[in-house]
Design a protein around this motif. Structure first.
Motif, PDB file in Angstrom:
ATOM      1  N   VAL A  94     -24.336  24.704 -14.205  1.00  0.00           N
ATOM      2  CA  VAL A  94     -24.151  23.487 -13.327  1.00  0.00           C
ATOM      3  C   VAL A  94     -23.421  22.410 -13.769  1.00  0.00           C
ATOM      4  O   VAL A  94     -22.581  21.690 -12.959  1.00  0.00           O
ATOM      5  N   MET A  95     -23.505  22.086 -15.220  1.00  0.00           N
ATOM      6  CA  MET A  95     -22.601  21.138 -15.912  1.00  0.00           C
ATOM      7  C   MET A  95     -20.986  21.342 -15.611  1.00  0.00           C
ATOM      8  O   MET A  95     -20.381  20.362 -15.439  1.00  0.00           O
ATOM      9  N   LEU A  96     -20.488  22.715 -15.419  1.00  0.00           N
ATOM     10  CA  LEU A  96     -19.267  22.934 -15.090  1.00  0.00           C
ATOM     11  C   LEU A  96     -18.806  23.221 -13.807  1.00  0.00           C
ATOM     12  O   LEU A  96     -17.465  23.484 -13.631  1.00  0.00           O
ATOM     13  N   GLN A  97     -19.798  23.022 -12.971  1.00  0.00           N
ATOM     14  CA  GLN A  97     -19.310  23.574 -11.246  1.00  0.00           C
ATOM     15  C   GLN A  97     -18.385  22.831 -10.554  1.00  0.00           C
ATOM     16  O   GLN A  97     -17.681  23.385  -9.782  1.00  0.00           O
ATOM     17  N   ASN A  98     -18.213  21.608 -10.917  1.00  0.00           N
ATOM     18  CA  ASN A  98     -17.246  20.740 -10.054  1.00  0.00           C
ATOM     19  C   ASN A  98     -16.066  20.222 -11.048  1.00  0.00           C
ATOM     20  O   ASN A  98     -15.105  19.443 -10.697  1.00  0.00           O
ATOM     21  N   THR A  99     -16.081  20.878 -12.334  1.00  0.00           N
ATOM     22  CA  THR A  99     -14.971  20.387 -13.218  1.00  0.00           C
ATOM     23  C   THR A  99     -13.703  20.890 -12.661  1.00  0.00           C
ATOM     24  O   THR A  99     -13.617  21.948 -12.730  1.00  0.00           O
ATOM     25  N   PRO A 100     -12.576  20.043 -12.868  1.00  0.00           N
ATOM     26  CA  PRO A 100     -11.252  20.505 -12.585  1.00  0.00           C
ATOM     27  C   PRO A 100     -10.822  21.360 -14.102  1.00  0.00           C
ATOM     28  O   PRO A 100      -9.685  21.933 -13.928  1.00  0.00           O
ATOM     29  N   ALA A 101     -11.552  21.140 -14.917  1.00  0.00           N
ATOM     30  CA  ALA A 101     -10.919  21.564 -16.295  1.00  0.00           C
ATOM     31  C   ALA A 101     -11.149  23.162 -16.342  1.00  0.00           C
ATOM     32  O   ALA A 101     -11.929  23.818 -15.576  1.00  0.00           O
ATOM     33  N   LYS A 102     -10.460  23.701 -17.353  1.00  0.00           N
ATOM     34  CA  LYS A 102     -10.537  25.195 -17.597  1.00  0.00           C
ATOM     35  C   LYS A 102     -11.943  25.616 -18.378  1.00  0.00           C
ATOM     36  O   LYS A 102     -12.281  25.075 -19.229  1.00  0.00           O
ATOM     37  N   LYS A 103     -12.771  26.354 -17.615  1.00  0.00           N
ATOM     38  CA  LYS A 103     -13.984  26.610 -18.022  1.00  0.00           C
ATOM     39  C   LYS A 103     -14.161  27.990 -18.909  1.00  0.00           C
ATOM     40  O   LYS A 103     -13.569  28.777 -18.982  1.00  0.00           O
ATOM     41  N   TYR A 104     -15.242  27.632 -20.206  1.00  0.00           N
ATOM     42  CA  TYR A 104     -15.487  28.509 -21.006  1.00  0.00           C
ATOM     43  C   TYR A 104     -16.698  28.518 -21.443  1.00  0.00           C
ATOM     44  O   TYR A 104     -17.460  27.402 -21.122  1.00  0.00           O
TER      45      TYR A 104
END
Length: 449
Positions: free
Chosen positions: A207-217
């Protein structure tokens, strides 16, 4: 320039006339004064906290664009992750900066910390100093308060890490959903050139990363992830675990530190470091002061000092102790709850302390403006009859620690929870000297244990 900030106790707008009298040529405010002074420029904005952050970043020459700035957020683990990243990159040969609860650091120079994250002006001034002194990497804790109060607004983050989220700061955020929303906004506001690393085993990790434009890991102990770990051995001598199939022995102890190590490893790899060298150095490093910080007395009593001041953190530490103990030792927990803070966690802290320990001593922990006896009554409300039989309440923290040492025998384990690295006790608005680890060692000497 004077920026009128609305605080919890006072409103900067009421100081505008005084600021002008002292020579302010410009005023940034949310409401214009009824009388405007000639020769003064007024800028009306929607949020002066947010404006202050952008103004400070620009004023100090946009320092975050000149370094690799990595932010760490989450309920537990922030200090350990930021501190060990600082130690790791210093060992890798970089000149680094650290902004943490325990202390701020520029290379080897220690700059005392008062908040987890300083205000926007102090923060940008400190970042500029770090840039001026040649820092290439800065590792920083980002508390929910700091995110919500725009202390980190306008900064350019190279990377961001999420540890976990549990019950905390509801005195400030009011609801758990709001607390989550604030933490998530940190990732939502990252740039597309940044990296974001999250804990896949936390139910809100994705959930924390679902809208981030950053590259996800992601990192995980339980499932496939970019940075996958598996605990092979968890003992008082440290952790043996595999990290992406490489077996390593670490000095850090406990499952919670296995997660912290995966986050640290992930950040180092995302920052372009060679994985084997990262693991080699990580295997030699210790954690942050006051985080599962232990001493063993001459009578073989183990004392553990930990900052655990939330139900989740306390449970993690006590479950770690449970996994590490041989079985015959007594676990004695000394725990309190802070005054003028989230009251809902008090009964829960007492319940966990009695359920996961053989003996629990409820005591003071920064009572601030509250009556310590009242705080203890709130804690005792969480105890059933079995919990009451296993616990005792002693208001004076020093006496509570003394009693714990008195009732401890050979190889027993004493946990002092809640204050960790702090060297003071906050009573009313006074910071009175108090150091859990020093008091514990004093009692071992005094009682000949």
């Amino acid at each position: 320039m004077f920026i009128a900030i609305r605080g919890e106790k006072s409103d900067g707008h009421s100081f505008i006339p005084k600021a002008i009298a002292q020579g302010a040529a410009a005023v940034v405010c949310e409401e214009l004064p009824q009388t405007l002074q000639e020769g003064v420029t007024y800028a009306k904005v929607a949020n002066t906290h947010e404006a202050a952050a952008f103004i400070a970043h620009n004023f100090y020459g946009e320092p975050s664009l000149k370094i690799k700035l990595v932010g760490v957020t989450g309920t537990n683990g922030k200090t350990t992750i930021a501190t060990v990243l600082f130690k790791l990159f210093s060992q890798l040969g970089y000149h680094c900066g650290l902004l943490s609860t325990v202390q701020n650091q520029i290379g080897n120079e220690i700059v005392p910390a008062t908040h987890t994250t300083p205000d926007a002006v102090s923060l940008n001034a400190l970042l500029k100093r770090m840039v001026d002194e040649g820092c290439t990497h800065v590792f920083m804790e980002c508390s929910s308060h700091a995110i919500h109060q725009h202390r980190i607004t306008g900064l350019h983050f190279t990377g961001a890490l999420f540890s976990n989220i549990t019950h905390d700061h509801l005195d400030y955020h009011k609801t758990f959903d709001e607390y989550i929303r604030v933490k998530k906004s940190f990732f939502d506001n990252l740039g597309g050139d940044a990296f974001a690393i999250s804990n896949l085993d936390d139910k809100r990790g994705t959930v924390m990363l679902q809208n981030t434009p950053a590259k996800k890991y992601y990192y995980s102990l339980k499932t496939l992830a970019d940075f996958k770990g598996k605990i092979l051995e968890n003992a008082l001598t440290g952790l043996v675990m595999t990290v992406n199939d490489k077996e390593v022995h670490f000095r850090l102890i406990g499952e919670f530190n296995a997660y912290n190590l995966l986050a640290i490893y992930g950040a180092a790899v995302c920052l372009g470091e060679e994985s084997n060298e990262v693991l080699r150095i990580l295997s030699m490093l210790s954690g942050a002061e006051g985080r599962f910080d232990y001493v063993i007395s001459k009578g073989q009593i183990m004392g553990i000092v930990d900052y655990a001041h939330t139900p989740d953190a306390l449970e993690n530490v006590l479950l770690t102790i449970k996994k590490l103990r041989k079985g015959y030792e007594q676990v004695i927990t000394v725990v309190g709850c802070g005054g003028n803070r989230d009251k809902t966690k008090r009964p829960e802290m007492a319940r966990l302390a009695t359920e996961l320990s053989d003996r629990a001593i409820l005591t003071s922990d920064n009572p601030r403006f509250e009556d310590p006896a009242e705080i203890l009554r709130d804690m005792e409300a969480g105890l059933n009859s079995a919990g009451r039989r296993k616990s005792v309440s002693i208001i004076d923290r020093k006496e509570a620690i003394k009693y714990a040492v008195e009732i401890a025998g050979k190889e027993d384990i004493i946990l002092l929870a809640g204050k960790g690295h702090e060297k003071y006790q906050v009573i009313n608005d006074e910071h009175l000297p108090f150091d859990d680890k020093a008091v514990l060692q004093e009692m071992f000497m005094l009682l000949g244990k």
